[in-house]
Design an enzyme around this catalytic site. Structure first.
Site, short mmCIF file in Angstrom:
data_model
loop_
_atom_site.label_atom_id
_atom_site.label_comp_id
_atom_site.label_asym_id
_atom_site.label_seq_id
_atom_site.Cartn_x
_atom_site.Cartn_y
_atom_site.Cartn_z
N GLY A 1 -5.73 -54.90 15.55
CA GLY A 1 -5.79 -53.98 14.41
C GLY A 1 -6.25 -52.58 14.80
O GLY A 1 -5.68 -51.58 14.35
N THR A 2 -7.27 -52.50 15.65
CA THR A 2 -7.78 -51.19 16.04
C THR A 2 -6.71 -50.37 16.75
O THR A 2 -6.49 -49.21 16.44
CB THR A 2 -9.03 -51.35 16.94
OG1 THR A 2 -10.07 -51.91 16.14
CG2 THR A 2 -9.49 -50.01 17.49
N ASN B 1 -11.86 -54.53 3.74
CA ASN B 1 -12.44 -55.62 4.54
C ASN B 1 -13.81 -56.05 4.05
O ASN B 1 -14.22 -57.19 4.27
CB ASN B 1 -12.53 -55.20 6.00
CG ASN B 1 -13.17 -53.85 6.19
OD1 ASN B 1 -12.75 -52.86 5.60
ND2 ASN B 1 -14.20 -53.80 6.99
N GLN C 1 -6.50 -57.08 6.57
CA GLN C 1 -7.14 -58.13 5.76
C GLN C 1 -6.18 -58.82 4.79
O GLN C 1 -6.47 -59.90 4.31
CB GLN C 1 -8.33 -57.56 4.98
CG GLN C 1 -9.49 -57.12 5.85
CD GLN C 1 -10.20 -58.27 6.56
OE1 GLN C 1 -10.08 -59.43 6.17
NE2 GLN C 1 -10.93 -57.96 7.61
N SER D 1 -3.16 -57.85 12.22
CA SER D 1 -3.89 -58.44 13.34
C SER D 1 -3.74 -59.96 13.30
O SER D 1 -3.69 -60.56 12.23
CB SER D 1 -5.36 -58.04 13.22
OG SER D 1 -6.13 -58.82 14.09
N HIS E 1 -5.86 -62.38 14.77
CA HIS E 1 -7.03 -63.26 14.69
C HIS E 1 -7.65 -63.34 13.29
O HIS E 1 -8.59 -64.11 13.07
CB HIS E 1 -8.09 -62.87 15.74
CG HIS E 1 -8.87 -61.64 15.41
ND1 HIS E 1 -10.19 -61.69 15.00
CD2 HIS E 1 -8.53 -60.34 15.44
CE1 HIS E 1 -10.62 -60.45 14.81
NE2 HIS E 1 -9.63 -59.62 15.06
N CYS F 1 -29.75 -52.81 8.21
CA CYS F 1 -30.57 -53.49 9.21
C CYS F 1 -29.75 -54.38 10.12
O CYS F 1 -30.24 -54.83 11.14
CB CYS F 1 -31.65 -54.28 8.52
SG CYS F 1 -32.56 -53.27 7.38
#
Lengths: 154, 386
Positions: free
Chosen positions: B71-72, B151, B179, B199, B201, B324
């Site tokens: 995807g990237t 996403n 997605q 993508s 995966h 976080c």
């Protein structure tokens, strides 16, 4: 972040079963530090009494934390460290001691240990103020610095 | 302890049918598809079969599918490739403010290299402001890139309307469908899509492979130069086992989409309904127009990384948009864009379902989430209000 890789066993132990959490209803001092916008707030409650030598000690301490795994673990461990100590000794605590007691913290979570120390300072400051005791200069200075830190992103 | 995987938007388990087909392309049919001998020929054939299966899923022609590493890369190729091929026409690009980082970082890089970027905002559900899109279009606009489904919060964007507007103004339209691909219907012809990223995966295929659909006749500049594979648009020896697996995964999606969507949606709604029974909780994203497998909620007075930590102890794998949990210490740009305050964004939880989740697992999860939330709220200084 991967929880198991990032945190030591001791951090996870404190996170899973935190010590001394909750509220002390008639606390002698309360320290509130952090900022919900940044995702970390610690409220420390202390109860003060005197030991046999007449020195003031932290008889009881409890915490409430809104924050991540590291924030909860550092809160828990600071209560362990200072419970029963004289105020004088408690004020000697450094963030390094907290980190060591937790078997290390990821670099981006070191600020959580600062939060814990700040919370203790603020609780003692609050106790001095409420009981109209003279506030030592270093504590006054620390208090101002903590207020500045609370405004910023930790 | 039994583990329950509810992070299928991050990645998915490879379907055994996919793995089974892939195996012989490691050990038996391992030829380079560019070779002239029989090893090469059988590898080439396998790639072309996969290309067709993937084209089928989105109503494209197979020569419009370019295999990439994922995807990237597909998003990078689409945006940089179109930008550089059209820079004499104009240097203005429009993207939404809730794109994936690989789109946002790509346009930020283009910005540093002389392109102009406009960001389209979204409403409280994460739906892009269609009316504003028209006002952002300029004479020098060359590309609009808006994701099909988000996403994090699962909101499905009105890409048919966006496609119409782009066609009307003669601007290229790219959509990041990482997605949504294989989960909901996509028809590149009906939706006027010029470029689409997908993508493997995320649909129970292997990692390290994806594709970019490029409508026939669209001028694009490659970003990887070399041996001229993939019609000269993406050089590099093809990842044959990966491509074979991706093709099989797409084929299964096409065959099973209807039933799978219904089954997964039912589990999603069960999760949402039960989670919203917990006090001081909200659903993020659109209540109806959302991916069949996405649940995103915020719990007030607690922090997401700690929640993930407790759920992990219960054997439940989930994710959060809290600061976080990231290295940046900033909460998710998507949750902030839909108007959540930072403290609410910190308390977010994303659960994403997949083919291998069961009703029984969901029953366990809906029992454990209230327990985890209560445990953290017991520790929190905030009880009923901030």
């Amino acid at each position: 972040m991967n929880i198991a890789e990032q945190y030591s066993k001791l951090v996870m132990k404190h996170f899973k079963k935190p010590h001394n959490y909750g509220e002390i209803k008639n606390a002698d001092g309360i320290g509130t530090v952090g900022n919900p916008v940044c995702g970390d707030v610690l409220k420390l409650y202390i109860k003060i009494s005197k030991n046999k030598k007449g020195k003031e000690i932290i008889k009881d301490i409890k915490f409430q934390t809104f924050g991540c795994i590291a924030a909860i673990a550092t809160s828990s461990v600071i209560t362990d460290i200072v419970k029963g100590k004289t105020i004088e000794d408690a004020l000697k605590i450094k963030k390094e001691e907290i980190i060591k007691k937790l078997g290390g913290l990821p670099p981006i979570k070191v600020h959580c240990s600062v939060l814990a120390v700040d919370g203790l300072y603020e609780a003692i400051y609050d106790y001095y103020k409420k009981s109209k005791k003279e506030i030592p200069f270093f504590l006054e200075k620390a208090h101002k610095e903590i207020l500045e830190r609370n405004k910023k992103e930790r | 302890m039994k583990r329950i995987y509810l992070d299928n938007a991050a990645t998915t388990k490879v379907d055994p049918r996919v793995l089974n087909l892939m195996k012989k392309f490691f050990t038996d049919k391992y030829g380079n598809p560019n070779s002239l001998h029989s090893f090469g020929i059988e590898a080439r054939e396998a790639i072309e079969i996969s290309r067709e299966k993937i084209a089928n899923l989105i109503n494209a022609n197979s020569n419009e599918i370019i295999f990439t590493s994922g995807g990237t890369e597909s998003n990078n190729l689409a945006i940089k490739g179109i930008a550089f091929a059209n820079k004499s026409k104009g240097k203005h690009i429009i993207v939404s403010s809730i794109e994936h980082h690989c789109v946002l970082e790509t346009v930020h890089w283009l910005e540093k290299n002389g392109f102009k970027i406009s960001f389209l905002d979204v409403d409280k559900y994460g739906v892009v402001n269609i009316e504003k899109l028209k006002s952002l279009i300029r004479r020098d606009t060359i590309l609009v890139s808006i994701m099909h489904a988000n996403n994090e919060i699962g909101t499905i964007e009105p890409i048919k309307e966006i496609g119409e507007i782009c066609k009307d103004y003669n601007i290229l339209f790219h959509t990041d469908a990482v997605q949504s691909f294989g989960k909901i219907e996509i028809d590149v012809k009906k939706y006027n899509i010029d470029l689409l990223s997908a993508s493997s995966h995320k649909i129970h295929g292997p990692k390290g492979v994806g594709c970019l659909y490029i409508k026939e006749g669209t001028k694009i500049e490659p970003i990887l130069h070399g041996g001229g594979q993939e019609f000269g648009i993406r050089s590099g020896t093809e990842n044959v086992p990966g491509i074979v697996g991706f093709g099989k995964a797409a084929e299964i999606c096409k065959k099973e989409m209807k039933n799978e969507k219904r089954r997964i949606e039912k589990m999603r709604d069960k999760l949402i309904n039960n989670i919203l029974n917990i006090e001081n909780t909200r659903l993020n994203g659109h209540p109806k127009i959302r991916l069949p497998n996405n649940v995103n909620c915020s719990f007030e007075f607690i922090e997401g990384e700690a929640l993930i930590g407790i759920l992990n102890e219960f054997g439940i794998a989930a994710s959060t948009g809290s600061a976080c949990s990231s290295r940046s210490l900033k909460p998710s740009h998507v949750l902030l864009a839909i108007g959540l305050s930072p403290e609410i964004a910190h308390g977010s939880l994303r659960l994403t379902l997949g083919r291998f989740n069961t009703e029984k697992e969901i029953d366990y999860v809906i029992k454990k989430i209230p327990e985890a939330v209560e445990k953290l709220r017991n520790l929190s200084p905030y009880k009923k209000r901030w």
